[in-house]
Design an enzyme around this catalytic site. Structure first.
Site, short mmCIF file in Angstrom:
data_model
loop_
_atom_site.label_atom_id
_atom_site.label_comp_id
_atom_site.label_asym_id
_atom_site.label_seq_id
_atom_site.Cartn_x
_atom_site.Cartn_y
_atom_site.Cartn_z
N ASP A 99 -6.56 -16.58 -7.53
CA ASP A 99 -5.36 -17.37 -8.28
C ASP A 99 -4.70 -18.44 -8.70
O ASP A 99 -6.35 -19.13 -8.04
CB ASP A 99 -3.74 -16.99 -8.16
CG ASP A 99 -2.49 -16.29 -9.06
OD1 ASP A 99 -2.40 -17.55 -9.59
OD2 ASP A 99 -1.53 -15.73 -9.14
N ASP B 94 3.17 -9.60 -10.73
CA ASP B 94 1.46 -10.98 -11.01
C ASP B 94 0.77 -10.76 -9.42
O ASP B 94 0.95 -11.60 -8.89
CB ASP B 94 1.64 -12.60 -11.48
CG ASP B 94 0.58 -12.87 -12.33
OD1 ASP B 94 0.13 -12.54 -12.01
OD2 ASP B 94 1.29 -14.55 -12.21
N ALA B 95 0.19 -10.23 -9.92
CA ALA B 95 -1.00 -9.60 -8.84
C ALA B 95 -2.13 -9.60 -8.47
O ALA B 95 -2.94 -10.18 -7.47
CB ALA B 95 -0.32 -7.73 -7.62
N LYS B 96 -2.76 -9.45 -10.30
CA LYS B 96 -4.23 -9.71 -9.69
C LYS B 96 -4.81 -9.40 -9.22
O LYS B 96 -6.06 -9.84 -8.63
CB LYS B 96 -4.91 -11.39 -9.91
CG LYS B 96 -3.33 -12.57 -10.89
CD LYS B 96 -4.39 -14.10 -11.40
CE LYS B 96 -3.41 -14.68 -11.74
NZ LYS B 96 -1.68 -15.02 -11.57
N ARG B 97 -4.69 -7.89 -9.30
CA ARG B 97 -5.27 -6.91 -8.51
C ARG B 97 -6.92 -6.29 -9.41
O ARG B 97 -6.80 -6.51 -10.44
CB ARG B 97 -4.73 -5.40 -7.80
CG ARG B 97 -2.91 -6.28 -6.48
CD ARG B 97 -4.36 -6.78 -6.10
NE ARG B 97 -3.00 -6.02 -4.84
CZ ARG B 97 -1.76 -8.16 -4.53
NH1 ARG B 97 -2.21 -9.43 -4.69
NH2 ARG B 97 -1.12 -7.79 -4.28
#
Lengths: 272, 272
Positions: A99, B94-97
């Site tokens: 991030d 909002d984890a951006k996995r």
């Protein structure tokens, strides 16, 4: 943990096997479902049975998050169990985080401080400032995705950009980042010939290799191109080891599978 | 939630503001630290004070994970509070996995089933099979990183590959994936001219836009190029709203900031 300590452990155990603790409630032995914490009980039994042949354990966070708070608690218990009982083992949080800078710093805190893993996997898409907060931890290892082992690896990772593919740009660019000596890379085993080109760019780095076995990669082919003077490889097996049996003998069956892989590795190490 | 419901809410509130619930224990008002669950108390107060002007809340998982089990519990309480009291609000994890297929399926289960978010942010590096398990949820939205707002965006996302940059390949390629109508994209606001090119590729998609305000992006510039017939924009503000004051008046100060942004949006919507 320092990389030199990992290398020493590999030489002692004659193994560079990493076991993925990807605990799926639909696949673990039914008798464990009666216990208070089936995930932890499963992991503890697998660790107790296999640690003689294993230098690294790698829980994938997805499997724990899918179980909610209980899953996160089981992950915390598993890493605490490893750190207390097997401090020589190299632990990997397979979390594939990444991030903007200050936010990646929060992930680094989560995995390096709160859970006290030795390393964490990180996605490169957001670039330098998304990775450097992990690298800022001097005694921790950051494992950057380069070339993964899944079909989707060929969607973006292997796109040509100038002379090189995107995954090679990731390797090349990341070498210039702050504290880059603490980087390892994920390099999928589906095509062993890639390892030759990867070694041209990062000759000295450790590579974490998924995709041997169940996903079709060949151990001897990967080693032929991937080994370096410090071994430089961690070969991961998840399902092939931990789900070798779904009966009462699951831990013993996992031990046999791990031992089989360790013996193959011992032969390879003896001639390299 | 369906995208049409989000559009209806935007038109009703005359706002396309998303507030990032990035709760940093070092920044929240000191008096909250005495409570049993400071993270949840902070979120609840912010939500209660701002929801008239806000169509979406976006907790970033990093801030919760950094607090261990308590953080994960606070995240669960926050999403439950939103789903119970403000079901019209569009919620974003909002984890951006992103991981190989079956593993991404576990992340989808975690965020769509266990926590019951309306959407989750996903990293594209691992390609199609890492994203489609999220898209398989018909009433959920998958928000794919395209062009982020941080300096590292220019390390790999803007590399040229053939005619186009990598982030444009992500936009183009993802349009062909199963159930792609449920995709939104993260598009950073640091350079508004990018929005023109993004709109050429995805004219109809919603864009989640970080980087307005604190990170330097201009709301009017983004809207000039980014608005479409369904509005098609969610503008995120995190620190600028939630940390408007660190005193006893923090919630009231957050409301004022949110209202200020909403009024700017109302003006923009009235002339578009």
């Amino acid at each position: 943990m320092k990389i030199s300590e990992l290398v020493a452990q590999i030489r002692k155990k004659k193994s560079f096997l990493c076991v993925g603790l990807d605990v799926d409630m639909d696949k673990i032995p039914a008798h464990l479902l009666q216990t208070e914490d089936p995930i932890f009980e499963f992991n503890k039994a697998i660790i107790d049975a296999t640690h003689d042949y294993v230098v690294s354990y790698k829980p994938n966070t997805a499997f724990y998050e899918a179980q909610g708070i209980k899953g996160w608690q089981a992950l915390a218990k598993t890493i605490a169990y490893l750190n207390t009982n097997h401090p020589e083992i190299f632990t990997i949080a397979d979390a594939k985080r990444g991030d903007i800078g200050n936010t990646s710093g929060m992930y680094a805190k989560a995995f390096f401080e709160d859970l006290a893993f030795d390393s964490v996997t990180v996605a490169p898409y957001m670039g330098k400032d998304s990775v450097e907060p992990f690298l800022a931890y001097k005694d921790k290892i950051t494992i950057l995705l380069a070339l993964t082992s899944n079909p989707g690896a060929f969607d973006f990772q292997t796109l040509k950009t100038g002379e090189d593919e995107v995954y090679k740009k990731v390797l090349e660019t990341s070498k210039k980042w702050q504290n880059a000596k603490n980087l390892m890379y994920v390099a999928g085993a589906t095509k062993a010939e890639y390892f030759k080109e990867i070694r041209d760019i990062v000759p000295d780095s450790f590579l974490l290799v998924p995709g041997v076995g169940a996903q079709g990669g060949s151990l001897s082919e990967v080693c032929k191109f991937g080994l370096n003077k410090n071994i430089g490889l961690l070969i991961n097996s998840s399902r092939g080891v931990i789900y070798a049996s779904d009966g009462l003998d699951f831990a013993e069956a996992a031990r046999k599978e791990a031992h089989k892989l360790q013996k193959e590795m011992e032969v390879i190490l003896s001639v390299n």
